[in-house]
Design a protein around this motif. Structure first.
Motif: not given
Length: 280
Positions: A210-227
């Motif tokens: 989650g922390a990694t994805a938080y750095l890579l996206s400002d949109r929550f849906d994208h954040m979940v997919l990246i995580a």
């Protein structure tokens, strides 16, 4: 050894196929939940619950009941204990969390040291995905389905609760219910994680993707997919690497997750150190 052989060699062993699939599933579930933990700022709470479930798992083993039941009881119990101590004393929340989770964790270690078992209960601490039983696989699948389905059904409410609980309450959302739903999922997911990386490292699986994805996206849906992508990748590749170097599977998974975070921290297109240095 060529690349094809590197990937094919572990697949010749049934226990490695099971380990890779289970690790991928646990990585997927932990990563999805970690986004909510990151948004809520619950890294310490995740640490507390993941360690507090240890005595519950040991007691569940003694009573011959599913680990998830013992973990759930002690996970929620630790949160109730944190809330009680915080409300009745002047001690700050972070200190209370540290007191409760270390106390529960120590109790679990004492129980492990005193219980005569045909199973090496130290695997609860460090994980044993290479020797996971069919019953544990079924339990992991059930926990994963419950967690993912619950997150999907309550996604909008949980996102608002994690982002701004005051606003969520003002528009009529039951934040107490969501609070305990999230903690219940955290307790259950900790049980799934202990099979792969153990109690000690499961907090990393609940925080790092989650922390990694938080750095890579400002949109929550994208954040979940990246995580979820980073969680599955690090779980599968970590299992492969542990096979080839004959190292700790859980350790390899978490080290790889941490390396992905470091890469994101440096090279993230909007929030990375390089971009910040360039713009400063």
């Amino acid at each position: 050894m060529d690349l094809i052989q590197w990937f094919a060699a572990p697949l010749q062993h049934e226990f490695m196929v099971k380990a890779i699939l289970v690790s991928a599933l646990v990585g997927l579930v932990c990563s999805a939940l970690s986004c909510y933990m990151t948004l809520k700022g619950w890294a310490l709470m995740g640490d507390a619950v993941s360690h507090a479930v240890l005595p519950g798992v040991v007691i569940a083993y003694v009573l011959n009941i599913p680990f998830a039941i013992g973990a759930f009881v002690f996970g929620v119990g630790s949160v109730i204990a944190i809330g009680f101590i915080k409300s009745k004393t002047r001690v700050k929340e972070d200190t209370v969390i540290g007191l409760v989770f270390t106390g529960f964790f120590a109790l679990g270690i004492v129980l492990i040291s005193k219980i005569t078992s045909t199973v090496d209960l130290s695997h609860i601490l460090f994980g044993n995905v290479l020797g996971i039983s069919d019953s544990d696989i079924i339990q992991t699948i059930v926990i994963s389905v419950i967690t993912l389905v619950t997150l999907a059904i309550l996604r909008k409410d949980l996102v608002l609760f994690c982002f701004d609980s005051t606003h969520a309450q003002s528009i009529g959302i039951n934040i107490v219910f969501l609070y305990y739903v999230l903690l219940s999922l955290l307790s259950l997911t900790a049980v799934a994680g202990l099979q792969t990386v153990g109690i000690i490292l499961v907090v990393a699986m609940l925080v790092t993707p989650g922390a990694t994805a938080y750095l890579l996206s400002d949109r929550f849906d994208h954040m979940v997919l990246i995580a979820m992508a980073s969680g599955v990748f690090s779980s599968v590749m970590g299992t492969y690497i542990s096979y080839h170097i004959d190292g700790s599977t859980g350790g390899c998974i978490v080290v790889l997750q941490t390396l992905l975070f470091v890469v994101a921290m440096i090279f993230a297109p909007k929030h990375g150190l390089l971009v910040r240095a360039k713009n400063s």
